[in-house]
Write a protein that holds these residues in place. Structure first.
Motif, PDB file in Angstrom:
ATOM      1  N   UNK A   4       0.975  -1.326   0.006  1.00 46.04           N
ATOM      2  CA  UNK A   4      -0.065  -0.077  -0.101  1.00 46.04           C
ATOM      3  C   UNK A   4       0.814   1.227   0.189  1.00 46.04           C
ATOM      4  N   UNK A   5       0.283   2.313  -0.271  1.00 50.81           N
ATOM      5  CA  UNK A   5       1.164   3.643  -0.172  1.00 50.81           C
ATOM      6  C   UNK A   5       0.251   4.599   0.370  1.00 50.81           C
ATOM      7  N   UNK A   6       0.832   5.582   1.098  1.00 51.52           N
ATOM      8  CA  UNK A   6       0.291   6.946   1.774  1.00 51.52           C
ATOM      9  C   UNK A   6       0.752   7.699   0.945  1.00 51.52           C
ATOM     10  N   UNK A   7      -0.464   8.577   0.336  1.00 51.86           N
ATOM     11  CA  UNK A   7      -0.055   9.678  -0.656  1.00 51.86           C
ATOM     12  C   UNK A   7      -0.206  11.140   0.181  1.00 51.86           C
ATOM     13  N   UNK A   8       1.171  11.464   0.439  1.00 53.29           N
ATOM     14  CA  UNK A   8       1.154  12.764   1.250  1.00 53.29           C
ATOM     15  C   UNK A   8       0.843  13.969   0.583  1.00 53.29           C
ATOM     16  N   UNK A   9       0.050  14.874   1.065  1.00 55.32           N
ATOM     17  CA  UNK A   9      -0.793  16.108   0.347  1.00 55.32           C
ATOM     18  C   UNK A   9      -0.615  17.046   1.392  1.00 55.32           C
ATOM     19  N   UNK A  10       0.124  17.075   2.291  1.00 56.72           N
ATOM     20  CA  UNK A  10       0.658  18.309   3.255  1.00 56.72           C
ATOM     21  C   UNK A  10       1.881  18.955   2.891  1.00 56.72           C
ATOM     22  N   UNK A  11       1.862  19.865   2.929  1.00 55.61           N
ATOM     23  CA  UNK A  11       3.275  20.817   2.586  1.00 55.61           C
ATOM     24  C   UNK A  11       4.071  20.813   3.748  1.00 55.61           C
ATOM     25  N   UNK A  12       3.537  20.701   5.026  1.00 57.82           N
ATOM     26  CA  UNK A  12       4.300  20.824   6.328  1.00 57.82           C
ATOM     27  C   UNK A  12       5.122  19.620   6.540  1.00 57.82           C
ATOM     28  N   UNK A  14       6.692  18.172   8.943  1.00 56.15           N
ATOM     29  CA  UNK A  14       6.489  17.650  10.273  1.00 56.15           C
ATOM     30  C   UNK A  14       5.188  16.992  10.251  1.00 56.15           C
ATOM     31  N   UNK A  15       4.207  17.700   9.961  1.00 51.94           N
ATOM     32  CA  UNK A  15       2.874  17.253   9.737  1.00 51.94           C
ATOM     33  C   UNK A  15       2.759  15.845   8.968  1.00 51.94           C
ATOM     34  N   UNK A  16       3.118  16.077   8.120  1.00 51.81           N
ATOM     35  CA  UNK A  16       3.216  14.890   6.850  1.00 51.81           C
ATOM     36  C   UNK A  16       4.023  13.586   7.555  1.00 51.81           C
ATOM     37  N   UNK A  17       4.986  13.927   8.238  1.00 53.57           N
ATOM     38  CA  UNK A  17       6.030  12.804   8.670  1.00 53.57           C
ATOM     39  C   UNK A  17       5.055  12.111   9.862  1.00 53.57           C
ATOM     40  N   UNK A  18       4.388  12.841  10.878  1.00 50.28           N
ATOM     41  CA  UNK A  18       3.439  12.352  11.831  1.00 50.28           C
ATOM     42  C   UNK A  18       2.173  11.625  11.312  1.00 50.28           C
ATOM     43  N   UNK A  19       1.662  12.222  10.177  1.00 47.29           N
ATOM     44  CA  UNK A  19       0.653  11.651   9.845  1.00 47.29           C
ATOM     45  C   UNK A  19       1.056  10.207   9.148  1.00 47.29           C
ATOM     46  N   UNK A  20       2.077   9.989   8.520  1.00 47.13           N
ATOM     47  CA  UNK A  20       2.424   8.926   7.935  1.00 47.13           C
ATOM     48  C   UNK A  20       2.691   8.072   9.070  1.00 47.13           C
ATOM     49  N   UNK A  21       3.363   8.331  10.104  1.00 53.01           N
ATOM     50  CA  UNK A  21       3.789   7.407  11.311  1.00 53.01           C
ATOM     51  C   UNK A  21       2.491   6.908  11.709  1.00 53.01           C
ATOM     52  N   UNK A  22       1.195   7.801  11.934  1.00 53.08           N
ATOM     53  CA  UNK A  22       0.028   7.397  12.664  1.00 53.08           C
ATOM     54  C   UNK A  22      -0.398   6.306  11.765  1.00 53.08           C
ATOM     55  N   UNK A  58      -4.613  11.487   3.656  1.00 48.08           N
ATOM     56  CA  UNK A  58      -4.898  12.068   4.739  1.00 48.08           C
ATOM     57  C   UNK A  58      -5.471  13.525   4.783  1.00 48.08           C
ATOM     58  N   UNK A  59      -4.992  14.309   5.663  1.00 48.06           N
ATOM     59  CA  UNK A  59      -5.585  15.699   5.531  1.00 48.06           C
ATOM     60  C   UNK A  59      -4.574  16.536   4.894  1.00 48.06           C
ATOM     61  N   UNK A 191      -6.793   7.760  11.820  1.00 49.13           N
ATOM     62  CA  UNK A 191      -5.211   7.205  12.075  1.00 49.13           C
ATOM     63  C   UNK A 191      -4.696   7.908  13.501  1.00 49.13           C
ATOM     64  N   UNK A 192      -4.959   8.983  13.908  1.00 49.88           N
ATOM     65  CA  UNK A 192      -4.002   9.590  15.002  1.00 49.88           C
ATOM     66  C   UNK A 192      -4.548   8.966  16.352  1.00 49.88           C
ATOM     67  N   UNK A 193      -3.407   8.800  17.244  1.00 54.99           N
ATOM     68  CA  UNK A 193      -3.653   8.721  18.510  1.00 54.99           C
ATOM     69  C   UNK A 193      -3.860  10.280  18.883  1.00 54.99           C
ATOM     70  N   UNK A 194      -4.489  10.317  20.248  1.00 52.32           N
ATOM     71  CA  UNK A 194      -4.715  11.826  20.868  1.00 52.32           C
ATOM     72  C   UNK A 194      -3.134  12.429  20.799  1.00 52.32           C
ATOM     73  N   UNK A 195      -2.532  11.919  21.433  1.00 47.22           N
ATOM     74  CA  UNK A 195      -0.727  12.447  21.410  1.00 47.22           C
ATOM     75  C   UNK A 195      -0.613  13.177  19.920  1.00 47.22           C
ATOM     76  N   UNK A 196      -0.591  12.118  19.037  1.00 54.25           N
ATOM     77  CA  UNK A 196      -0.180  12.573  17.620  1.00 54.25           C
ATOM     78  C   UNK A 196      -0.963  13.625  17.178  1.00 54.25           C
ATOM     79  N   UNK A 197      -2.150  13.702  17.359  1.00 50.13           N
ATOM     80  CA  UNK A 197      -3.220  14.688  17.276  1.00 50.13           C
ATOM     81  C   UNK A 197      -2.914  16.033  17.542  1.00 50.13           C
ATOM     82  N   UNK A 198      -2.413  15.989  18.760  1.00 48.36           N
ATOM     83  CA  UNK A 198      -2.038  17.352  19.532  1.00 48.36           C
ATOM     84  C   UNK A 198      -0.675  17.694  19.142  1.00 48.36           C
ATOM     85  N   UNK A 199       0.102  17.043  18.672  1.00 46.70           N
ATOM     86  CA  UNK A 199       1.455  17.427  17.963  1.00 46.70           C
ATOM     87  C   UNK A 199       0.908  17.969  16.519  1.00 46.70           C
TER      88      UNK A 199
END
Length: 241
Positions: A4-12, A14-22, A58-59, A191-199
């Motif tokens: 499978x593949x995660x398509x990154x659509x976030x220019x930020x 750090x946010x993209x890295x966190x979403x992929x990990x989530x 993702x977002x 996808x996110x945990x609460x901690x990941x979402x607050x980050x």
């Protein structure tokens, strides 16, 4: 088997890295099971539908309802790539799960309508499965009502033709749908945990999703939410497809 593949659509980044990990964590896979492609910087590759067996999206801080002449080249590239994936998944040529920003692009690409009439604030919200959702192969294993995280400024106001509404709530009636057998879309973030979402909230603190001065209160609400069902949805998606 192709991954499978995660398509990154976030220019930020750090946010993209966190979403992929989530997504990896929730799906129970590593980078060999869920690869990554950055649509912000690169077009969808010509061999996308043979290279990968399915897609998760993702977002993004972009909105599909932005006037066309204001969309930067990166956003136009993203929407073109996601539109191609949506068309392929609707035709049964691949599998895709679009979430948050992704549901808006998929809805528009497939003839639905997206408006600014159904925004939801940042934090947990209640999600209810429809009767079709309770019978759905992917969603039917979930609790009939559960909490999930949202943060969006637009929502689907009319489903694409043939789409089946799977989940809803009062503030944003289209929370999830299926089109055909292999295209799924959710307005909420599974996808996110609460901690990941607050980050992620920290990165988007000044983007208008919530009052920046209320960060601590919003974060506390997020951290207290039970997010087990949305993450089960992703693990089941990875197992099914």
């Amino acid at each position: 088997m192709a991954p499978l593949v995660y398509l990154c659509v976030r220019p930020q980044v750090d946010a993209a890295d966190g979403e992929y990990a989530s997504f990896q964590h929730a799906m129970g896979v590593d980078e060999t099971g869920l690869e990554r492609w950055n649509l912000v910087e690169d077009d969808l590759p010509a061999d996308a539908f043979t290279r990968w067996r399915g897609f998760v999206v993702g977002g993004s801080p972009y909105n599909t309802t932005d006037p066309g002449d204001t969309k930067p080249v990166e956003q136009r590239r993203i929407e073109a790539g996601l539109g191609a994936v949506a068309q392929a998944a609707a035709a049964g040529r691949t599998t895709a799960l679009f979430t948050c920003f992704g549901i808006g692009v998929a809805s528009r690409a497939l003839g639905g309508e997206v408006t600014r009439d159904y925004p939801e604030g940042t934090g947990p919200t209640g999600i209810r499965l429809t009767e079709d959702g309770r019978r759905d192969p992917l969603f039917g294993d979930l609790a009939p009502e559960f909490s999930a995280l949202t943060a969006h400024k637009e929502g689907t106001s009319r489903l694409p033709a043939g789409a089946v509404l799977l989940a809803t709530n009062d503030d944003c009636p289209v929370q999830a749908y299926r089109l055909g057998e292999r295209l799924y879309a959710t307005q909420f973030h599974p996808e996110p945990t609460g901690v990941a979402f607050t980050e992620r909230m920290t990165i988007y603190r000044n983007h208008g999703y919530f009052d920046a001065d209320e960060y601590d209160a919003v974060a506390a609400h997020v951290l207290s939410a039970d997010l087990a069902e949305p993450q089960r949805l992703l693990r089941r998606f990875a197992a099914m497809f």
